[in-house]
Write a protein that holds these residues in place. Structure first.
Motif, PDB file in Angstrom:
ATOM      1  N   VAL A   1     -11.987  71.582  13.215  1.00  0.00           N
ATOM      2  CA  VAL A   1     -11.879  72.629  12.192  1.00  0.00           C
ATOM      3  C   VAL A   1     -13.295  73.194  12.056  1.00  0.00           C
ATOM      4  CG1 VAL A   1     -11.256  73.187   9.814  1.00  0.00           C
ATOM      5  CG2 VAL A   1     -10.078  71.304  11.008  1.00  0.00           C
ATOM      6  N   VAL A   2     -13.456  74.487  12.357  1.00  0.00           N
ATOM      7  CA  VAL A   2     -14.793  75.083  12.424  1.00  0.00           C
ATOM      8  C   VAL A   2     -14.833  76.380  11.619  1.00  0.00           C
ATOM      9  CG1 VAL A   2     -16.563  76.065  13.945  1.00  0.00           C
ATOM     10  CG2 VAL A   2     -15.254  74.058  14.697  1.00  0.00           C
ATOM     11  N   SER A   3     -15.869  76.524  10.817  1.00  0.00           N
ATOM     12  CA  SER A   3     -16.018  77.704   9.973  1.00  0.00           C
ATOM     13  C   SER A   3     -16.693  78.853  10.714  1.00  0.00           C
ATOM     14  CB  SER A   3     -16.869  77.351   8.744  1.00  0.00           C
ATOM     15  OG  SER A   3     -17.193  78.526   8.025  1.00  0.00           O
ATOM     16  N   GLY A   4     -16.179  80.057  10.510  1.00  0.00           N
ATOM     17  CA  GLY A   4     -16.807  81.265  11.024  1.00  0.00           C
ATOM     18  C   GLY A   4     -17.370  82.124   9.908  1.00  0.00           C
ATOM     19  N   ARG A   5     -17.553  81.538   8.742  1.00  0.00           N
ATOM     20  CA  ARG A   5     -17.919  82.301   7.544  1.00  0.00           C
ATOM     21  C   ARG A   5     -19.312  82.939   7.647  1.00  0.00           C
ATOM     22  NH1 ARG A   5     -15.881  82.880   2.712  1.00  0.00           N
ATOM     23  NH2 ARG A   5     -14.218  81.388   3.123  1.00  0.00           N
ATOM     24  N   ARG A   6     -20.239  82.258   8.300  1.00  0.00           N
ATOM     25  CA  ARG A   6     -21.604  82.804   8.350  1.00  0.00           C
ATOM     26  C   ARG A   6     -21.624  84.187   9.018  1.00  0.00           C
ATOM     27  NH1 ARG A   6     -26.641  79.378  10.699  1.00  0.00           N
ATOM     28  NH2 ARG A   6     -26.351  78.319   8.701  1.00  0.00           N
ATOM     29  N   ALA A   7     -20.876  84.342  10.103  1.00  0.00           N
ATOM     30  CA  ALA A   7     -20.846  85.638  10.805  1.00  0.00           C
ATOM     31  C   ALA A   7     -20.272  86.728   9.911  1.00  0.00           C
ATOM     32  CB  ALA A   7     -20.028  85.522  12.091  1.00  0.00           C
ATOM     33  N   VAL A   8     -19.300  86.351   9.091  1.00  0.00           N
ATOM     34  CA  VAL A   8     -18.686  87.302   8.161  1.00  0.00           C
ATOM     35  C   VAL A   8     -19.689  87.699   7.089  1.00  0.00           C
ATOM     36  CG1 VAL A   8     -16.882  87.555   6.410  1.00  0.00           C
ATOM     37  CG2 VAL A   8     -16.350  86.460   8.610  1.00  0.00           C
ATOM     38  N   GLU A   9     -20.353  86.714   6.499  1.00  0.00           N
ATOM     39  CA  GLU A   9     -21.251  86.971   5.376  1.00  0.00           C
ATOM     40  C   GLU A   9     -22.566  87.611   5.798  1.00  0.00           C
ATOM     41  OE1 GLU A   9     -21.595  83.162   3.504  1.00  0.00           O
ATOM     42  OE2 GLU A   9     -19.634  83.317   2.496  1.00  0.00           O
ATOM     43  N   GLU A  10     -23.117  87.179   6.929  1.00  0.00           N
ATOM     44  CA  GLU A  10     -24.458  87.638   7.302  1.00  0.00           C
ATOM     45  C   GLU A  10     -24.445  88.858   8.220  1.00  0.00           C
ATOM     46  OE1 GLU A  10     -26.958  84.461   8.645  1.00  0.00           O
ATOM     47  OE2 GLU A  10     -26.600  83.247   6.850  1.00  0.00           O
ATOM     48  N   LEU A  11     -23.404  88.984   9.039  1.00  0.00           N
ATOM     49  CA  LEU A  11     -23.369  90.097   9.997  1.00  0.00           C
ATOM     50  C   LEU A  11     -22.308  91.136   9.651  1.00  0.00           C
ATOM     51  CD1 LEU A  11     -23.840  88.095  13.334  1.00  0.00           C
ATOM     52  CD2 LEU A  11     -25.557  89.419  12.091  1.00  0.00           C
ATOM     53  N   GLY A  12     -21.478  90.836   8.640  1.00  0.00           N
ATOM     54  CA  GLY A  12     -20.431  91.785   8.271  1.00  0.00           C
ATOM     55  C   GLY A  12     -19.276  91.818   9.263  1.00  0.00           C
TER      56      GLY A  12
END
Length: 294
Positions: free
Chosen positions: A265-276
């Motif tokens: 189970v791996v989060s992709g949230r950083r790309a969403v928050e930091e790169l839009g």
């Protein structure tokens, strides 16, 4: 960074690479593929010739007018060769502020529990990607030498009738039912190839030196469900059965079979928050079972 860039792309003709090239071209960047053999491309396509096993050819390809290098090439499997290749690509970029994007993958994280793994957790790579974390660190370390170095770790990629899910559709067709390797509870972090291509484009224009991001749109997809959807895609009724690891290893090789049985189970949230980043393509089960072409 922003603006249009001249981008040298390794692995440009591959599954992910071709989607990334399409996206970068669409956004106005000047893409130059780095290929082993120029005859593989249309004669009108400007390309440079280089080989991961020939560091001098790589260094020569990174000329002064190249703004960014995106490495989507499949690693050779030899750590010394890959380390030398990265050094050859990075050397001309040192002290210039130019960009280098390296493609790793979530398998470097190893097995997870139920809490999504973020970019801040340590690596615990399985055999198939055993030395990949050291290459990641080699790349990221050049951020201290004025290279805008970034690492992207895609999840398991699907879409455009490619990737591991397409392989599973072939297995279903040959076997008469979907099959998945390892326990029924196995989960995969996944991403559509076109969403992933958009992430590369965002990383080029918005990424910061030293960035490490997961290219994951779906944190955990049951592998057994993907196998069932692959059975539908193959014309079946949506059945799936376990493929014992030892049997799969004989056919696929032990390292790849182990990777397919890896529960993550791996989060992709950083790309969403930091790169839009805004992944928007259909869910893998919808895409496979519906025969959607994306």
């Amino acid at each position: 960074m922003g603006g249009f860039m001249k981008v040298l792309v390794l692995g440009a003709t591959g599954y992910i690479g071709s989607a990334v090239v399409s996206r970068l071209t669409l956004e106005g960047h000047d893409v130059v593929p780095l290929v082993k053999n120029a005859t593989a491309l249309h004669p009108d396509v400007p390309a440079r010739v280089g080989d991961l096993a020939d560091p001098a050819s790589l260094r020569a390809a990174v000329t002064d007018e190249v703004d960014a290098v995106v490495n989507l090439a499949t690693p050779t499997g030899d750590e010394a060769v890959d380390t030398a290749a990265m050094e050859a690509l990075l050397a001309p970029l040192r002290g210039t502020g130019r960009t280098f994007v390296y493609t790793s993958g979530v398998w470097v994280l190893g097995a997870s529990g139920d809490a999504p793994l973020t970019e801040d957790v340590g690596t615990d790579p399985i055999a198939i990607v055993g030395y990949r974390p050291r290459i990641e660190q080699q790349v990221l370390a050049t951020a201290g030498d004025d290279v805008r170095a970034l690492v992207i770790r895609p999840g398991i990629v699907y879409g455009r009738d490619g990737g591991i899910p397409a392989l599973m559709t072939g297995w279903a067709r040959d076997h008469g039912t979907g099959r998945y390797v390892g326990p029924v509870a196995t989960r995969w972090p996944m991403v559509h190839v076109d969403d992933l291509a958009e992430l590369y484009a965002l990383a080029l224009t918005k990424g910061r030196a030293g960035d490490l991001v997961h290219g994951v749109a779906w944190e955990s997809v049951p592998a057994a469900a993907v196998a069932a959807a692959a059975d539908v895609a193959a014309g079946g009724t949506g059945r799936a059965e376990p493929w014992p690891l030892a049997e799969a290893a004989e056919v696929l090789g032990a390292p790849f079979a182990e990777a397919l049985a890896l529960d993550q189970v791996v989060s992709g949230r950083r790309a969403v928050e930091e790169l839009g980043w805004r992944p928007s393509r259909p869910y893998v089960l919808t895409e496979l079972a519906g025969g959607t072409r994306g």
